[in-house]
Design an enzyme around this catalytic site. Structure first.
Site, PDB file in Angstrom:
ATOM      1  CE1 TYR A   7      -2.861   3.201   0.860  1.00 32.55           C
ATOM      2  CE2 TYR A   7      -1.859   3.408   3.017  1.00 32.55           C
ATOM      3  CZ  TYR A   7      -2.809   4.067   2.100  1.00 32.55           C
ATOM      4  OH  TYR A   7      -3.201   5.078   2.369  1.00 32.55           O
TER       5      TYR A   7
ATOM      6  CE  LYS B 193      -2.032   7.519  -1.255  1.00 37.83           C
ATOM      7  NZ  LYS B 193      -3.328   7.862  -2.097  1.00 37.83           N
TER       8      LYS B 193
END
Ligand SMILES: NC(=O)c1ccc[n+]([C@@H]2O[C@H](COP(=O)([O-])OP(=O)(O)OC[C@H]3O[C@@H](n4cnc5c(N)ncnc54)[C@H](O)[C@@H]3O)[C@@H](O)[C@H]2O)c1
Length: 333
Positions: free
Chosen positions: A159, A163
């Site tokens: 994750y 990002k």
């Protein structure tokens, strides 16, 4: 009239943001574009459904043609980009959607805005793209220190890596093309509209159903908690007052160990609901195997956005957390 696209507006932060912007900017028309993944709920935006200042379009940002079409038709004057796969545990069990939505999806909307806005000098100068990111891109801290905007990126989960990748693409669009972009990196949010899978909703749902309350490891991991409304006001500030090409850290100066937060939630539940086993919901706490690669501590130094743009959190943690507990109790009862 300003025309604003909010991506991911059917999610937790996006829906809170749209409700706020719609109320506070009567001269804005808002287009919410969202894929409607499992994490979304359009019900929160029901009150806006009949308005001529709010539109919703179901779009997957990974589909470049759909993104091109909506950007060309709507012709936004600004974008607040929140759409993302957002749950770390899901990124560990299945990283691919994270790379697609968070990296390719960000590229698609950014590139389509670049192409549209570059056609006209005024638009190119004035139209702004705010990229909403997370403090998790900086990796983890030991007991001391804070993440500043200068902290080197060291993402540890699929994750946070996705990002971080999207942050780098946005950065490059400023340095290469001079596009009017601003990136924000925020700490953990709490408040209404968060999906069931996240920590605070999970604690409350399990507690009132007398199911075990799972806490990773020994609950020693530290997070900096910020009310979602404060995050939304920081995003509005970054959109209206931020400097092109800059990055702003957003945080609550509000660090809690996970176990301390869970105790606080249980105490509020004891006071507001009662009925915990043997008089205390803490009796349901169950320590479970730690998350793989679980970052120990995140803490934000938010002095830049305070000093340069005048933003700081304005809500009271205990009051807003209690309000949040009551909101989820209502939802799950
Ligand atoms: N929740 C937090 O504590 C937190 C903290 C810092 C930063 N952020 C960032 O803020 C943003 C919003 O987070 P959230 O907690 O509201 O997430 P969320 O999971 O609640 O909502 C994300 C929304 O994005 C949509 N979406 C996902 N993939 C899409 C795609 N390919 N195309 C179009 N829409 C898509 C989903 O349908 C959902 O409505 C994310 O970018 C996240 O990284 C969140």
């Amino acid at each position: 009239m300003k025309k604003i696209i909010v991506t991911g507006g059917a999610g937790f932060i996006g829906s809170n943001l749209i409700l706020k912007l719609f109320k506070e900017h009567p001269d804005w028309t808002i287009m919410n574009i969202d894929k409607l993944t499992y994490a979304s709920d359009t019900g929160y935006l029901k009150p806006l459904r009949d308005s001529e200042r709010y539109y919703f379009k179901k779009i997957d940002l990974v589909d470049r043609d759909e993104v091109k079409d909506i950007v060309k038709t709507f012709q936004p004057d600004g974008v607040l980009h929140l759409a993302a796969e957002s749950h770390v545990d899901n990124s560990i069990s299945g990283p691919e959607p994270f790379i697609l939505s968070n990296v390719v999806g960000t590229f698609n909307i950014l590139e389509e805005c670049r192409q549209l806005w570059q056609e006209d000098e005024e638009s190119w100068k004035n139209n702004r793209f705010v990229h909403v990111s997370t403090d998790e891109v900086y990796g983890e801290l030991e007991d001391d220190g804070f993440f500043t905007e200068q902290t080197p990126y060291a993402p540890n989960s699929p994750y946070s890596a996705s990002k971080a990748s999207s942050d780098m693409i946005v950065r490059a669009y400023f340095h290469t093309y001079g596009m009017n972009v601003v990136t924000t990196n925020c700490s953990n949010n709490y408040g209404p509209h968060q999906h069931d899978e996240k920590l605070i909703p999970t604690v409350i749902r399990n507690a009132i159903n007398h199911n075990p309350i799972p806490v990773y490891g020994k609950g020693e991991n530290v997070r900096d908690w910020l009310n979602v409304i404060d995050h939304c006001s920081a995003l509005e500030t970054a959109f209206l007052k931020g400097k092109a090409g800059e990055v702003y850290n957003i945080g609550g100066n509000n660090e809690w160990k996970n176990i301390e937060l869970v105790h606080k939630l249980c105490d509020f539940l004891n006071e507001e609901v009662g009925n915990g086993p043997d008089g205390d919901y803490k009796n349901l706490i169950s320590f479970v195997t730690d998350r793989l690669g679980h970052d120990f501590r995140y803490a934000i130094d938010a002095s830049k956005i305070k000093n340069e743009l005048g933003w700081e959190p304005s809500t009271d943690f205990d009051g807003m957390l209690r309000h949040t507990v009551l909101w989820y109790v209502q939802k799950y009862k």
